[in-house]
Design a protein around this motif. Structure first.
Motif, PDB file in Angstrom:
ATOM      1  N   ARG A  92      -5.054   7.872  -2.963  1.00 35.73           N
ATOM      2  CA  ARG A  92      -5.224   7.761  -1.508  1.00 35.73           C
ATOM      3  C   ARG A  92      -3.891   7.455  -0.833  1.00 35.73           C
ATOM      4  O   ARG A  92      -3.544   8.037   0.198  1.00 35.73           O
ATOM      5  N   TRP A  93      -3.139   6.535  -1.436  1.00 35.81           N
ATOM      6  CA  TRP A  93      -1.826   6.191  -0.887  1.00 35.81           C
ATOM      7  C   TRP A  93      -0.857   7.368  -0.998  1.00 35.81           C
ATOM      8  O   TRP A  93      -0.094   7.645  -0.068  1.00 35.81           O
ATOM      9  N   LEU A  94      -0.876   8.033  -2.144  1.00 34.40           N
ATOM     10  CA  LEU A  94       0.004   9.194  -2.336  1.00 34.40           C
ATOM     11  C   LEU A  94      -0.288  10.255  -1.292  1.00 34.40           C
ATOM     12  O   LEU A  94       0.633  10.826  -0.684  1.00 34.40           O
ATOM     13  N   PHE A  95      -1.558  10.516  -1.046  1.00 30.20           N
ATOM     14  CA  PHE A  95      -1.977  11.519  -0.064  1.00 30.20           C
ATOM     15  C   PHE A  95      -1.487  11.152   1.330  1.00 30.20           C
ATOM     16  O   PHE A  95      -0.953  11.991   2.062  1.00 30.20           O
ATOM     17  N   ALA A  96      -1.647   9.878   1.695  1.00 29.58           N
ATOM     18  CA  ALA A  96      -1.294   9.438   3.052  1.00 29.58           C
ATOM     19  C   ALA A  96       0.218   9.384   3.264  1.00 29.58           C
ATOM     20  O   ALA A  96       0.725   9.825   4.305  1.00 29.58           O
TER      21      ALA A  96
ATOM     22  N   PRO B 134      11.954  10.502   1.316  1.00 25.21           N
ATOM     23  CA  PRO B 134      12.246   9.921  -0.007  1.00 25.21           C
ATOM     24  C   PRO B 134      11.965   8.422  -0.071  1.00 25.21           C
ATOM     25  O   PRO B 134      11.523   7.916  -1.110  1.00 25.21           O
ATOM     26  N   ALA B 135      12.198   7.711   1.033  1.00 24.05           N
ATOM     27  CA  ALA B 135      11.919   6.274   1.062  1.00 24.05           C
ATOM     28  C   ALA B 135      10.421   6.013   0.916  1.00 24.05           C
ATOM     29  O   ALA B 135       9.998   5.038   0.255  1.00 24.05           O
ATOM     30  N   LEU B 136       9.586   6.869   1.508  1.00 23.84           N
ATOM     31  CA  LEU B 136       8.130   6.722   1.380  1.00 23.84           C
ATOM     32  C   LEU B 136       7.690   6.927  -0.058  1.00 23.84           C
ATOM     33  O   LEU B 136       6.803   6.214  -0.557  1.00 23.84           O
ATOM     34  N   PHE B 137       8.286   7.886  -0.745  1.00 22.31           N
ATOM     35  CA  PHE B 137       7.948   8.121  -2.152  1.00 22.31           C
ATOM     36  C   PHE B 137       8.422   6.962  -3.030  1.00 22.31           C
ATOM     37  O   PHE B 137       7.746   6.578  -3.983  1.00 22.31           O
TER      38      PHE B 137
ATOM     39  N   GLU C 126       6.172   4.600  -5.421  1.00 23.21           N
ATOM     40  CA  GLU C 126       6.447   4.405  -6.842  1.00 23.21           C
ATOM     41  C   GLU C 126       6.636   2.938  -7.203  1.00 23.21           C
ATOM     42  O   GLU C 126       6.113   2.460  -8.218  1.00 23.21           O
ATOM     43  N   LYS C 127       7.391   2.219  -6.375  1.00 22.48           N
ATOM     44  CA  LYS C 127       7.789   0.862  -6.730  1.00 22.48           C
ATOM     45  C   LYS C 127       6.787  -0.205  -6.288  1.00 22.48           C
ATOM     46  O   LYS C 127       6.683  -1.254  -6.932  1.00 22.48           O
ATOM     47  N   VAL C 128       6.060   0.059  -5.216  1.00 21.28           N
ATOM     48  CA  VAL C 128       5.175  -0.972  -4.664  1.00 21.28           C
ATOM     49  C   VAL C 128       3.699  -0.649  -4.901  1.00 21.28           C
ATOM     50  O   VAL C 128       2.934  -1.494  -5.354  1.00 21.28           O
ATOM     51  N   ILE C 129       3.302   0.590  -4.595  1.00 23.43           N
ATOM     52  CA  ILE C 129       1.882   0.952  -4.666  1.00 23.43           C
ATOM     53  C   ILE C 129       1.416   1.182  -6.097  1.00 23.43           C
ATOM     54  O   ILE C 129       0.405   0.611  -6.540  1.00 23.43           O
ATOM     55  N   MET C 130       2.137   2.014  -6.849  1.00 21.34           N
ATOM     56  CA  MET C 130       1.700   2.382  -8.195  1.00 21.34           C
ATOM     57  C   MET C 130       1.490   1.183  -9.116  1.00 21.34           C
ATOM     58  O   MET C 130       0.479   1.116  -9.826  1.00 21.34           O
ATOM     59  N   PRO C 131       2.433   0.200  -9.130  1.00 21.19           N
ATOM     60  CA  PRO C 131       2.212  -0.939 -10.029  1.00 21.19           C
ATOM     61  C   PRO C 131       0.924  -1.707  -9.742  1.00 21.19           C
ATOM     62  O   PRO C 131       0.355  -2.321 -10.653  1.00 21.19           O
ATOM     63  N   ARG C 132       0.427  -1.670  -8.506  1.00 22.04           N
ATOM     64  CA  ARG C 132      -0.805  -2.390  -8.168  1.00 22.04           C
ATOM     65  C   ARG C 132      -2.032  -1.753  -8.812  1.00 22.04           C
ATOM     66  O   ARG C 132      -3.054  -2.403  -8.988  1.00 22.04           O
ATOM     67  N   TYR C 133      -1.930  -0.456  -9.127  1.00 18.77           N
ATOM     68  CA  TYR C 133      -3.076   0.250  -9.689  1.00 18.77           C
ATOM     69  C   TYR C 133      -2.919   0.531 -11.181  1.00 18.77           C
ATOM     70  O   TYR C 133      -3.764   1.174 -11.775  1.00 18.77           O
ATOM     71  N   GLN C 134      -1.819   0.092 -11.755  1.00 17.75           N
ATOM     72  CA  GLN C 134      -1.615   0.275 -13.185  1.00 17.75           C
ATOM     73  C   GLN C 134      -1.841  -1.051 -13.891  1.00 17.75           C
ATOM     74  O   GLN C 134      -1.325  -2.086 -13.476  1.00 17.75           O
TER      75      GLN C 134
END
Length: 636
Positions: free
Chosen positions: A342-346, A389-392, A396-404
């Motif tokens: 969802r975050w990646l899409f947005a 690039p800053a959004l990606f 990667e650094k903030v959103i992904m670790p929360r779901y892994q």
């Protein structure tokens, strides 16, 4: 004439320097072109007013892009994507355009201008997003697939936007433009419908579109067959350009957008057997012209406006990103896109896109948006793309670790089985090894450190344990003391080497079979004690080479004999190379002596290929003999 050569050199030099650097730093090629334009334009002043003229020529790259988009839109694929394409993509364009138009209207913009601004900023950057997805391996994720559907719908939506925007023309801007006409009138655009009544113009447009569809369907195939028979690639390239340029000219003559015509032509030719040939011929021209277009956009950025309106540009840019991300988030919830997807899409689609530059130029030409407003919006589009690039990185650094789930908090599986062969790594390499062994009744224990990979294997009834094979306690639980072989199929070079060293030192009776990524890795594993090492691409490359020889008319037996001779010579030489490699310190292992020896071995392989004739083949090439009785007992 000289000035044109100099200008071409400047633009190409800027692209050659800036674009590779931009891609290296993860900014994408579009931003590279924009940066190149900024450097040669407002920063250094190397180029000037000619950038506007070149931009009109470079806009033909957009026409080619839409032709290629049309070629990709096969009816079957569109039907399969209909829910996400129309529902998700259509709602994104409509809702975003309406919200941004409302905000622009509250900022005291006329309704027609507000609507045009909403349409321009509703689009996202196809070039940046798809390239970033590819580089970061996000294309196959749920968020990536849905984002692609939206981007495709946005590309399609450009067509009706190009048809709708001229309707929004402001009388004041038209009057201002007409008052400013002087010598330009002598270069008036050619038109077949100028001065005709409205009904006649409508008939001319319908006839042009109908003719395009009918001729494209019935005459394109005979034309392509005729050209293909010549066997000249340059003529096919000329034919592809002829189609695109001819359709663009026809649409311009009847007062329609050239992009609309080429898009329809692409859709008509989407099922043609020559579609891929058309794509390969048009793609280089499209890429170069689009790159030139983005350079001219960057060169046309007015730094005086940016410095005087900096706070306004930043506020507008952040507003666009927040509004678009909010709409995308809401749609992701509605269409049940969950978790990090969802975050990646947005976040991935929150910027404005390259078509924003095209539509802004189009709105100014058609007297819809005033030039001063378009210049500010151009800065907003560019800045939002610069921030992508800053959004990606944030994702990667903030959103992904929360779901892994961290490995430290997810316990490894309890390995309750033991086997004669332990396989470390359940990826595509390890899976093939495991399938062969299991199919022959050999008990295996498979371990993999990727929890999602373990779950995927379990869904197809391949029992796999979540665990780190480099951990001694897990190897003990898997029965390494009683195992006959350990197959190492993990992707980390250093971990593979460490595991080989540990097992051969602690359990020397275990036969360690491992793959190597290259020749250097092969030597490192051999030095660590591995019993059998297979370079991962070696045998597949030999098979491809053998098939190539067979296709050239070599007899299959002769090919197998040559392959055997190659392998035999290579194996003998490999030991000599390894001994030479061991003598050198790190950094000198591939020095002049090693390279000289390698070249000598290449000559030895060539000699073996020439001397190893069919009438001199060795005993081990003559076939297989039956195994001795009772050999199965060795595996009990």
């Amino acid at each position: 004439m000289t000035i044109y050569f100099i200008q071409a050199f400047v633009y190409l030099l800027a692209a050659v320097i800036a674009v590779p650097l931009a891609k290296k730093f993860g900014l994408g090629s579009v931003l590279g072109y924009l940066i190149a334009g900024v450097v040669i334009g407002p920063v250094t002043g190397i180029v000037g007013q000619e950038a506007v003229t070149i931009q009109h020529f470079a806009e033909f790259g957009v026409v080619m892009m839409l032709f290629l988009v049309g070629l990709e839109l096969q009816p079957q694929m569109l039907w399969q994507m209909r829910n996400r394409l129309i529902g998700l993509g259509g709602l994104q364009v409509i809702v975003t355009a309406l919200l941004i138009s409302t905000i622009a209207y509250f900022f005291e913009q006329p309704l027609s201008v507000a609507l045009a601004i909403g349409l321009v900023l509703s689009l996202s950057s196809t070039a940046i997003v798809l390239q970033t997805f590819s580089e970061k391996g996000l294309t196959k994720t749920e968020g990536g697939k849905n984002a692609f559907s939206v981007l495709l719908m946005q590309d399609i939506a450009v067509i009706p936007m190009l048809a709708f925007i001229p309707i929004l023309a402001m009388p004041e801007l038209i009057a201002l433009a007409e008052n400013g006409k002087q010598a330009v009138e002598s270069h008036e655009q050619l038109s077949l419908v100028a001065g005709l009544p409205t009904w006649a113009v409508a008939l001319a447009i319908l006839a042009s579109i109908s003719g395009l569809i009918v001729l494209g369907h019935y005459l394109s195939r005979p034309l392509f067959h005729y050209v293909a028979q010549s066997g000249l690639r340059e003529i096919f390239v000329a034919t592809a350009l002829l189609i695109v340029i001819g359709i663009a000219a026809l649409m311009s003559l009847v007062g329609l957008s050239p992009a609309l015509g080429t898009f329809l032509a692409g859709v008509v030719l989407a099922n043609s057997e020559f579609r891929h040939e058309l794509e390969s011929n048009i793609e280089p021209f499209k890429g170069l012209l689009l790159g030139l277009f983005f350079i001219t956009v960057g060169a046309g950025i007015d730094f005086e406006i940016l410095s005087s309106q900096l706070s306004l540009v930043i506020i507008l840019t952040l507003t666009v990103i927040i509004v678009k991300a909010s709409v995308l988030w809401a749609l992701a919830v509605t269409f049940k896109i969950n978790n990090s997807d969802r975050w990646l899409f947005a976040l991935s689609l929150a910027q404005a896109g390259e078509f924003g530059f095209v539509l802004l130029s189009f709105t100014v030409q058609n007297h819809v948006i005033p030039n001063n407003v378009a210049q500010i919006l151009q800065l907003v589009v560019a800045l939002s793309m610069f921030l992508t690039p800053a959004l990606f990185i944030f994702f990667e650094k903030v959103i992904m670790p929360r779901y892994q789930t961290p490995l430290s908090s997810k316990a490894f599986d309890i390995i309750d089985e033991q086997g004669k062969v332990i396989i470390a790594g359940g990826g595509r390499f390890g899976q093939v090894v495991n399938r062969l062994l299991v199919a022959n009744g050999i008990k295996t224990v498979v371990m993999d450190l990727d929890a999602s990979q373990v779950e995927n294997l379990r869904t197809i009834k391949i029992k796999t344990f979540f665990g780190d094979a480099t951990r001694p306690e897990l190897l003990h639980t898997a029965g390494i003391e009683d195992a006959k072989s350990l197959v190492i199929a993990i992707d980390d070079r250093e971990s593979t080497k460490a595991l080989v060293h540990y097992v051969k030192h602690t359990y020397p009776h275990v036969n360690v079979i491992t793959r190597a990524f290259d020749r250097g890795h092969n030597y490192e594993l051999k030095n660590a004690g591995a019993d059998t090492i297979v370079n991962e691409t070696y045998h597949s490359a030999l098979e491809v080479g053998a098939n190539a020889m067979t296709s050239l008319g070599y007899h299959p037996f002769l090919v197998e004999q040559k392959k055997h001779a190659f392998i035999k010579t290579e194996q003998q030489a490999s030991q000599r190379l390894y001994e030479q490699w061991k003598l050198r310190s790190e950094g000198e292992q591939y020095d002049h002596d090693y390279r000289k020896l390698f070249m000598q071995i290449e000559e030895a392989i060539k000699d073996a290929m020439q001397s190893d004739r069919i009438d001199k083949h060795s005993l081990d090439e003559r076939g297989w003999t039956p195994p001795p009785k009772g050999y199965e007992n060795d595996f009990d």
